[in-house]
Design a protein around this motif. Structure first.
Motif, mmCIF file in Angstrom:
data_model
loop_
_atom_site.group_PDB
_atom_site.id
_atom_site.type_symbol
_atom_site.label_atom_id
_atom_site.label_comp_id
_atom_site.label_asym_id
_atom_site.label_seq_id
_atom_site.Cartn_x
_atom_site.Cartn_y
_atom_site.Cartn_z
ATOM 1 N N LYS A 280 0.830 -1.190 0.000
ATOM 2 C CA LYS A 280 0.000 0.000 0.000
ATOM 3 C C LYS A 280 0.871 1.249 0.000
ATOM 4 O O LYS A 280 1.814 1.355 0.795
ATOM 5 C CB LYS A 280 -0.922 -0.011 1.224
ATOM 6 N N ILE B 243 -3.395 1.614 -3.423
ATOM 7 C CA ILE B 243 -4.099 2.107 -2.236
ATOM 8 C C ILE B 243 -4.432 0.947 -1.296
ATOM 9 O O ILE B 243 -5.003 1.156 -0.227
ATOM 10 C CB ILE B 243 -5.369 2.893 -2.611
ATOM 11 N N GLU B 244 -4.094 -0.262 -1.710
ATOM 12 C CA GLU B 244 -4.142 -1.462 -0.877
ATOM 13 C C GLU B 244 -2.935 -2.307 -1.256
ATOM 14 O O GLU B 244 -2.327 -2.094 -2.304
ATOM 15 C CB GLU B 244 -5.406 -2.291 -1.149
ATOM 16 N N GLU C 134 -8.404 11.657 -1.355
ATOM 17 C CA GLU C 134 -8.519 10.818 -2.547
ATOM 18 C C GLU C 134 -9.897 10.945 -3.195
ATOM 19 O O GLU C 134 -10.008 11.009 -4.425
ATOM 20 C CB GLU C 134 -8.219 9.362 -2.182
ATOM 21 N N LEU D 62 -11.146 5.045 1.080
ATOM 22 C CA LEU D 62 -10.325 6.118 0.535
ATOM 23 C C LEU D 62 -10.299 7.290 1.509
ATOM 24 O O LEU D 62 -11.266 7.526 2.239
ATOM 25 C CB LEU D 62 -10.895 6.596 -0.802
ATOM 26 N N CYS E 290 -5.397 -0.097 -7.139
ATOM 27 C CA CYS E 290 -4.500 1.049 -7.302
ATOM 28 C C CYS E 290 -5.259 2.190 -7.951
ATOM 29 O O CYS E 290 -6.310 1.987 -8.563
ATOM 30 C CB CYS E 290 -3.247 0.688 -8.103
ATOM 31 N N LYS E 291 -4.722 3.385 -7.794
ATOM 32 C CA LYS E 291 -5.330 4.562 -8.422
ATOM 33 C C LYS E 291 -4.421 5.065 -9.531
ATOM 34 O O LYS E 291 -3.191 4.984 -9.443
ATOM 35 C CB LYS E 291 -5.570 5.668 -7.393
#
Length: 237
Positions: free
Chosen positions: A46, A109-110, A190, A186, A68-69
């Motif tokens: 992350k 994001i994880e 975000e 989030l 993911c972003k």
């Protein structure tokens, strides 16, 4: 900084249900066997960056788990979230097909587990397999259409409509956990980056939705309580 793939003992693509969620399911058995021999595994923590805007990537990432972003750095120095990549999605296919640098930054994001497929294998199948190439082009065109819609929404819709659409999109894409909260957590920054507004404005609008009984918040977690009401707001009513 580009994350480097590591060779590990991995299962065959034919035995992986993840491929059924993407264009990879249209590969022939021979193509899947070839990819199985060449692919690599990457464990991503992350917060780690998979690749940055302007990087050259040497393959495509198939997401086995995690999120993911994809972000774009604006002229004012803020990161605009363009899209989320989740389990079953492919990452980087547009740059591999166009043979160009990546246009976005990908950040986990994880914790994530991905398979890295070398560019030469993707490009060979793209040239040889019409069904595979056709589906990849369809996905890329869908992304471009969604980007067009986002530009219009940013210019014409108020924050509350964009946020309502965003929350409904999260529920559709990530589902709910056992307690009914959205399946993705989030930060307010975000979400603001996804909606395209200041964090302070995002927080005020979330608070307004909560006071009206449409959502419930618990830290980063958000639970939708009144889907029809959010749908009406998203549609401008």
């Amino acid at each position: 900084m580009l994350i480097k793939p590591l060779r590990t003992s991995m299962g065959k693509c034919d035995q992986c249900i993840i491929r059924q969620l993407s264009s990879l399911d249209l590969l022939t058995k021979e193509e899947r066997l070839r990819i199985s021999d060449h692919k690599s595994a990457i464990q991503i923590k992350k917060g780690e960056t998979i690749f940055q805007e302007g990087d050259h990537i040497d393959g495509v990432y198939c997401v086995k788990s995690g999120i993911c972003k994809l972000t774009k750095l604006s002229d004012n120095g803020r990161d605009q979230i363009i899209k989320f990549i989740k389990r079953g999605d492919l990452l980087g296919q547009r740059s591999v097909i166009s043979n160009d640098v990546v246009n976005l930054t990908a950040t986990a994001i994880e914790d994530m587990e991905v398979c890295f497929i070398p560019k030469k294998d993707i490009q060979q199948s793209f040239m040889d397999n019409q069904k595979f190439s056709g589906d990849m082009i369809r996905v890329i065109c869908t992304d471009l259409r969604n980007a067009d819609n986002t530009i219009v929404n940013m210019a014409q819709k108020p924050v509350k409509e964009r946020l309502a659409s965003c929350l409904l999109g999260f529920e559709k894409d990530f589902g709910k956990d056992k307690e009914g909260f959205l399946g993705v957590q989030l930060s307010r920054e975000e979400i603001a980056g996804m909606v395209g507004t200041a964090t302070e404005s995002l927080i005020r609008t979330l608070s307004d939705f909560s006071k009206k009984g449409m959502i419930e918040t618990k830290g980063k977690r958000i639970r939708i309580l009144n889907t029809p009401a959010l749908e009406r707001i998203a549609e401008g009513f």
